[in-house]
Design a protein around this motif. Structure first.
Motif, PDB file in Angstrom:
ATOM      1  N   ILE A  89       0.864  -1.177   0.000  1.00 40.55           N
ATOM      2  CA  ILE A  89       0.000   0.000   0.000  1.00 40.55           C
ATOM      3  C   ILE A  89       0.901   1.229   0.000  1.00 40.55           C
ATOM      4  O   ILE A  89       1.894   1.280   0.737  1.00 40.55           O
ATOM      5  N   ALA A  90       0.603   2.193  -0.849  1.00 38.89           N
ATOM      6  CA  ALA A  90       1.469   3.353  -1.049  1.00 38.89           C
ATOM      7  C   ALA A  90       0.725   4.645  -0.745  1.00 38.89           C
ATOM      8  O   ALA A  90      -0.489   4.734  -0.932  1.00 38.89           O
ATOM      9  N   PRO A  91       1.447   5.661  -0.281  1.00 39.98           N
ATOM     10  CA  PRO A  91       0.803   6.961  -0.048  1.00 39.98           C
ATOM     11  C   PRO A  91       0.589   7.698  -1.371  1.00 39.98           C
ATOM     12  O   PRO A  91       1.236   7.390  -2.384  1.00 39.98           O
ATOM     13  N   ALA A  92      -0.318   8.670  -1.351  1.00 43.74           N
ATOM     14  CA  ALA A  92      -0.505   9.518  -2.529  1.00 43.74           C
ATOM     15  C   ALA A  92       0.756  10.365  -2.729  1.00 43.74           C
ATOM     16  O   ALA A  92       1.398  10.758  -1.750  1.00 43.74           O
ATOM     17  N   PRO A  93       1.179  10.643  -3.935  1.00 39.53           N
ATOM     18  CA  PRO A  93       0.511  10.314  -5.193  1.00 39.53           C
ATOM     19  C   PRO A  93       0.925   8.964  -5.792  1.00 39.53           C
ATOM     20  O   PRO A  93       0.548   8.643  -6.917  1.00 39.53           O
ATOM     21  N   TYR A  94       1.697   8.196  -5.034  1.00 35.52           N
ATOM     22  CA  TYR A  94       2.260   6.960  -5.589  1.00 35.52           C
ATOM     23  C   TYR A  94       1.233   5.838  -5.676  1.00 35.52           C
ATOM     24  O   TYR A  94       1.446   4.855  -6.382  1.00 35.52           O
ATOM     25  N   HIS A  95       0.110   5.973  -4.948  1.00 32.18           N
ATOM     26  CA  HIS A  95      -0.856   4.880  -4.915  1.00 32.18           C
ATOM     27  C   HIS A  95      -1.553   4.661  -6.249  1.00 32.18           C
ATOM     28  O   HIS A  95      -1.983   3.550  -6.557  1.00 32.18           O
ATOM     29  N   ASP A  96      -1.684   5.727  -7.060  1.00 27.85           N
ATOM     30  CA  ASP A  96      -2.348   5.563  -8.353  1.00 27.85           C
ATOM     31  C   ASP A  96      -1.483   6.076  -9.502  1.00 27.85           C
ATOM     32  O   ASP A  96      -1.972   6.407 -10.573  1.00 27.85           O
ATOM     33  N   MET A  97      -0.177   6.121  -9.274  1.00 25.41           N
ATOM     34  CA  MET A  97       0.761   6.566 -10.303  1.00 25.41           C
ATOM     35  C   MET A  97       0.836   5.546 -11.443  1.00 25.41           C
ATOM     36  O   MET A  97       1.134   5.886 -12.596  1.00 25.41           O
ATOM     37  N   PHE A  98       0.563   4.273 -11.101  1.00 26.35           N
ATOM     38  CA  PHE A  98       0.588   3.201 -12.092  1.00 26.35           C
ATOM     39  C   PHE A  98      -0.772   2.509 -12.100  1.00 26.35           C
ATOM     40  O   PHE A  98      -1.490   2.511 -11.101  1.00 26.35           O
ATOM     41  N   THR A  99      -1.108   1.931 -13.234  1.00 26.22           N
ATOM     42  CA  THR A  99      -2.417   1.311 -13.409  1.00 26.22           C
ATOM     43  C   THR A  99      -2.270  -0.121 -13.919  1.00 26.22           C
ATOM     44  O   THR A  99      -1.147  -0.609 -14.133  1.00 26.22           O
ATOM     45  N   GLU A 100      -3.394  -0.754 -14.152  1.00 20.93           N
ATOM     46  CA  GLU A 100      -3.386  -2.118 -14.685  1.00 20.93           C
ATOM     47  C   GLU A 100      -2.641  -2.192 -16.013  1.00 20.93           C
ATOM     48  O   GLU A 100      -2.037  -3.218 -16.336  1.00 20.93           O
ATOM     49  N   ALA A 101      -2.658  -1.117 -16.761  1.00 13.37           N
ATOM     50  CA  ALA A 101      -1.983  -1.102 -18.063  1.00 13.37           C
ATOM     51  C   ALA A 101      -0.470  -1.236 -17.921  1.00 13.37           C
ATOM     52  O   ALA A 101       0.213  -1.610 -18.883  1.00 13.37           O
ATOM     53  N   ASP A 102       0.054  -0.913 -16.748  1.00 13.27           N
ATOM     54  CA  ASP A 102       1.490  -1.004 -16.511  1.00 13.27           C
ATOM     55  C   ASP A 102       1.935  -2.385 -16.025  1.00 13.27           C
ATOM     56  O   ASP A 102       3.121  -2.646 -15.895  1.00 13.27           O
ATOM     57  N   VAL A 103       0.974  -3.248 -15.727  1.00 14.14           N
ATOM     58  CA  VAL A 103       1.297  -4.578 -15.216  1.00 14.14           C
ATOM     59  C   VAL A 103       1.739  -5.464 -16.371  1.00 14.14           C
ATOM     60  O   VAL A 103       0.998  -5.668 -17.338  1.00 14.14           O
ATOM     61  N   GLN A 104       2.939  -5.987 -16.270  1.00 10.26           N
ATOM     62  CA  GLN A 104       3.477  -6.832 -17.317  1.00 10.26           C
ATOM     63  C   GLN A 104       2.900  -8.244 -17.219  1.00 10.26           C
ATOM     64  O   GLN A 104       2.525  -8.706 -16.136  1.00 10.26           O
ATOM     65  N   PRO A 105       2.825  -8.960 -18.340  1.00  6.53           N
ATOM     66  CA  PRO A 105       2.304 -10.330 -18.305  1.00  6.53           C
ATOM     67  C   PRO A 105       3.100 -11.198 -17.341  1.00  6.53           C
ATOM     68  O   PRO A 105       4.323 -11.056 -17.202  1.00  6.53           O
ATOM     69  N   ALA A 106       2.413 -12.085 -16.672  1.00  8.62           N
ATOM     70  CA  ALA A 106       3.076 -12.972 -15.716  1.00  8.62           C
ATOM     71  C   ALA A 106       4.037 -13.904 -16.450  1.00  8.62           C
ATOM     72  O   ALA A 106       3.749 -14.375 -17.552  1.00  8.62           O
ATOM     73  N   ILE A 107       5.165 -14.150 -15.809  1.00 10.25           N
ATOM     74  CA  ILE A 107       6.141 -15.111 -16.339  1.00 10.25           C
ATOM     75  C   ILE A 107       5.743 -16.486 -15.798  1.00 10.25           C
ATOM     76  O   ILE A 107       6.131 -16.888 -14.689  1.00 10.25           O
ATOM     77  N   ARG A 108       4.932 -17.190 -16.537  1.00  4.17           N
ATOM     78  CA  ARG A 108       4.485 -18.507 -16.096  1.00  4.17           C
ATOM     79  C   ARG A 108       3.867 -19.239 -17.283  1.00  4.17           C
ATOM     80  O   ARG A 108       3.460 -18.631 -18.273  1.00  4.17           O
ATOM     81  N   SER A 109       3.833 -20.558 -17.158  1.00  4.04           N
ATOM     82  CA  SER A 109       3.240 -21.380 -18.210  1.00  4.04           C
ATOM     83  C   SER A 109       2.354 -22.435 -17.576  1.00  4.04           C
ATOM     84  O   SER A 109       2.583 -22.859 -16.437  1.00  4.04           O
ATOM     85  N   ASP A 110       1.351 -22.875 -18.335  1.00  2.71           N
ATOM     86  CA  ASP A 110       0.470 -23.922 -17.822  1.00  2.71           C
ATOM     87  C   ASP A 110       1.240 -25.211 -17.572  1.00  2.71           C
ATOM     88  O   ASP A 110       0.903 -25.989 -16.675  1.00  2.71           O
ATOM     89  N   GLY A 111       2.307 -25.413 -18.339  1.00  2.00           N
ATOM     90  CA  GLY A 111       3.098 -26.625 -18.176  1.00  2.00           C
ATOM     91  C   GLY A 111       3.749 -26.744 -16.806  1.00  2.00           C
ATOM     92  O   GLY A 111       4.012 -27.857 -16.333  1.00  2.00           O
ATOM     93  N   GLU A 112       3.990 -25.612 -16.160  1.00  2.00           N
ATOM     94  CA  GLU A 112       4.621 -25.651 -14.837  1.00  2.00           C
ATOM     95  C   GLU A 112       3.722 -26.319 -13.803  1.00  2.00           C
ATOM     96  O   GLU A 112       4.199 -26.819 -12.787  1.00  2.00           O
ATOM     97  N   ARG A 113       2.424 -26.294 -14.054  1.00  2.00           N
ATOM     98  CA  ARG A 113       1.482 -26.879 -13.096  1.00  2.00           C
ATOM     99  C   ARG A 113       1.159 -28.346 -13.405  1.00  2.00           C
ATOM    100  O   ARG A 113       0.420 -28.977 -12.666  1.00  2.00           O
ATOM    101  N   GLN A 114       1.736 -28.852 -14.490  1.00  2.00           N
ATOM    102  CA  GLN A 114       1.502 -30.236 -14.863  1.00  2.00           C
ATOM    103  C   GLN A 114       2.576 -31.114 -14.236  1.00  2.00           C
ATOM    104  O   GLN A 114       3.744 -31.054 -14.616  1.00  2.00           O
ATOM    105  N   ASN A 115       2.208 -31.916 -13.263  1.00  2.00           N
ATOM    106  CA  ASN A 115       3.133 -32.822 -12.587  1.00  2.00           C
ATOM    107  C   ASN A 115       4.393 -32.100 -12.098  1.00  2.00           C
ATOM    108  O   ASN A 115       5.514 -32.475 -12.455  1.00  2.00           O
ATOM    109  N   PRO A 116       4.245 -31.049 -11.282  1.00  2.00           N
ATOM    110  CA  PRO A 116       5.427 -30.300 -10.822  1.00  2.00           C
ATOM    111  C   PRO A 116       6.235 -31.095  -9.807  1.00  2.00           C
ATOM    112  O   PRO A 116       5.760 -32.081  -9.235  1.00  2.00           O
ATOM    113  N   HIS A 117       7.445 -30.660  -9.590  1.00  2.00           N
ATOM    114  CA  HIS A 117       8.260 -31.206  -8.501  1.00  2.00           C
ATOM    115  C   HIS A 117       7.450 -31.105  -7.207  1.00  2.00           C
ATOM    116  O   HIS A 117       6.749 -30.106  -6.983  1.00  2.00           O
TER     117      HIS A 117
END
Length: 543
Positions: free
Chosen positions: A239-267
């Motif tokens: 949680i950030a104080p103003a003005p940093y709390h809304d300085m970035f938006t959903e548009a700034d969120v980069q795609p997650a680094i993950r694949s469906d294969g990681e959940r198939q029979n994982p360690h």
């Protein structure tokens, strides 16, 4: 003795990912002050912590020793009394080792009581504070229980008009709903709220000012110093104080680094970590979109405050006299690899930003460069000792000084692998996996391409970062990579068998031992007669 005009500003963020800085390639988060620091020094691109969790990682930074050596395997595991620290090494050189912010150090109270060391004595304070002079310590988790010691920041907030049961939690790390009701900042759902305190009174500016307070006082004192400015953020609560709390938006969120294969029979261990509550929540896209903008805002605030601090050093005439180090204790998964927190060895967790500015003329040739050598958190302690003119005690400090790398040169025999360790005995995953506390160790060996994870009781994990830079495909049971697993396990075995507890007898002292020394002491072992003794005395130059 060190020069009085040599200082170190050792800046650490908590839970800051290496790739959430402009100079490390983040496409939306601009960090001009940290980037400017990199332009004046060396930016390391393969720096690894000795454990991807706060306490043991920091104990390795502060001792120059691996987790297996200092034994503080988890948060609040005491660092045993007598464990040498950076503060003790620097004190011997006449340098003040000072803390502003967080260490996650837990004192070995039982050990001090057993040895009769009063907690309030000079030795007791040094032992309890990991060798630091605590100008202001604040680990960022303020207790509410009756009788608990309140950090100075709570008093500061109350004095500035923000009274609360727990000002840190209720004001600095909570928000307000539209109708004025408190929204608990611990809850991920409220990460988009404005923190319930003006920005200038939030944690990061407060700690920056306290660092400047110390530097002013130290300038009058005249002694050289190493100041550890250890920021509490961007660690949760997110949680950030103003003005940093809304300085970035959903548009700034980069795609997650993950694949469906990681959940198939994982360690099995990886699977158990994916099943933790924090991982299940961060695997939800709506959680990432809510939390990551706040995380970015907290980083942007740190960068802005570092701009204030660096200008202050300029104004005080200290920039050219101060080595500046910027790093983190570990990263943050933020939903990558279907994980939250930082409990495994993917790059986003175990690799950290590391920027070092050496003000000496000898480092001019390397300014603004990057270095891809495998470096470890434990390398900072010997670097600091050498910076102040000391000799690194190799039988104690396990890291390697970065001095040569900071001058643009590569030592002829640099390390071949980086090592990190993890103890998951404190996680619910231990029970999920049916493991006993002493069966919950993980060991990472990384050679720059292949990352091997030894998991006692289970098969290993292996990633090929050249073919698979995002670490999607675990090759731990692939027969085609048996040779790589065997090679890296041999590196782990060699490391494990390296002596790491002989800290009371230096190599140099051992080298003075031998037949001549024995003879000088009157010890004659294995000689036949007086003639043989006389010949030996002559050969050894003993009159």
């Amino acid at each position: 003795m060190p020069h009085a005009d040599k200082n170190i500003l050792f800046i650490m963020c908590d839970q800051l990912r290496f790739d959430y800085l402009g100079c490390y390639g983040h496409p939306r988060l601009k960090t001009p002050n940290i980037d400017a620091l990199a332009a004046r020094g060396v930016r390391f691109t393969r720096a690894y912590v000795q454990s991807p969790v706060c306490g043991p990682s920091r104990m390795s930074y502060y001792t120059g020793r691996y987790m297996r050596s200092h034994g503080s395997n988890w948060n609040n595991f005491p660092l045993r009394i007598g464990e040498p620290t950076l503060g003790q090494h620097l004190k011997a050189l006449g340098v003040r080792n000072v803390l502003v912010g967080k260490t996650h150090m837990t004192a070995d109270d039982e050990g001090m009581e057993r040895l009769g060391i009063p907690k309030g004595s000079v030795i007791g304070v040094e032992a309890a504070q990991c060798g630091f002079e605590p100008y202001e310590r604040d680990d960022g988790l303020h207790p509410s229980r009756p009788g608990a010691t309140r950090p100075a920041y709570d008093t500061y907030l109350e004095e500035h008009g923000f009274p609360a049961r727990n000002p840190w939690e209720d004001r600095a790390n909570s928000g307000l709903s539209a109708d004025g009701q408190k929204q608990n900042g611990w809850l991920l759902a409220h990460a988009d709220k404005e923190a319930n305190v003006p920005e200038e009174h939030s944690e990061t500016p407060y700690m920056t000012r306290r660092a400047m307070d110390f530097i002013r006082e130290a300038k009058e004192d005249g002694r050289p110093w190493c100041l550890h400015l250890s920021y509490i953020k961007p660690h949760w609560p997110y949680i950030a104080p103003a003005p940093y709390h809304d300085m970035f938006t959903e548009a700034d969120v980069q795609p997650a680094i993950r694949s469906d294969g990681e959940r198939q029979n994982p360690h099995p261990v990886y699977g158990a970590f994916m099943d933790m509550r924090v991982s299940r929540n961060f695997s939800r896209e709506e959680v990432r979109r809510r939390v990551i903008p706040a995380y970015m805002g907290l980083i942007k605030q740190i960068d802005d405050q570092l701009g204030v601090l660096f200008q202050f050093l300029d104004d005080e005439g200290l920039t050219d006299k101060t080595m500046i180090v910027f790093t983190s204790d570990h990263g943050d998964y933020l939903g990558d690899h279907w994980l939250g927190e930082k409990d495994l060895f993917h790059e986003v967790s175990v690799k950290v930003p590391l920027i070092v500015v050496d003000p000496s003329k000898e480092a001019d040739a390397a300014r603004g460069t990057t270095c891809d050598a495998l470096v470890e958190a434990i390398d900072l302690a010997p670097t600091f000792i050498e910076h102040f003119g000391g000799e690194v005690p190799r039988h104690i400090v396990e890291g390697r000084s970065l001095k040569t790398l900071l001058r643009g040169e590569r030592p002829p025999a640099w390390r071949q692998v980086a090592i990190s360790e993890y103890d998951y005995s404190m996680l619910d995953s231990r029970r999920t996996l049916g493991r006993k506390p002493d069966e919950c160790r993980l060991f990472m060996v990384f050679d720059g391409r292949f990352k091997y994870v030894h998991a006692p009781g289970f098969r290993p994990m292996l990633w090929d970062l050249q073919a698979d830079p995002h670490e999607y495909r675990d090759l731990g049971d692939d027969p085609d990579f048996a040779a790589e697993r065997g090679r890296l396990k041999e590196h782990l075995l060699a490391w494990a068998l390296t002596d790491h507890n002989r800290i009371t007898m230096s190599d140099a002292t051992i080298e003075t031992y031998g037949p001549a020394r024995q003879m000088r002491g009157g010890i004659l072992i294995g000689y036949w007669d007086e003639q043989e003794v006389a010949e030996a005395r002559k050969a050894y130059g003993i009159e």
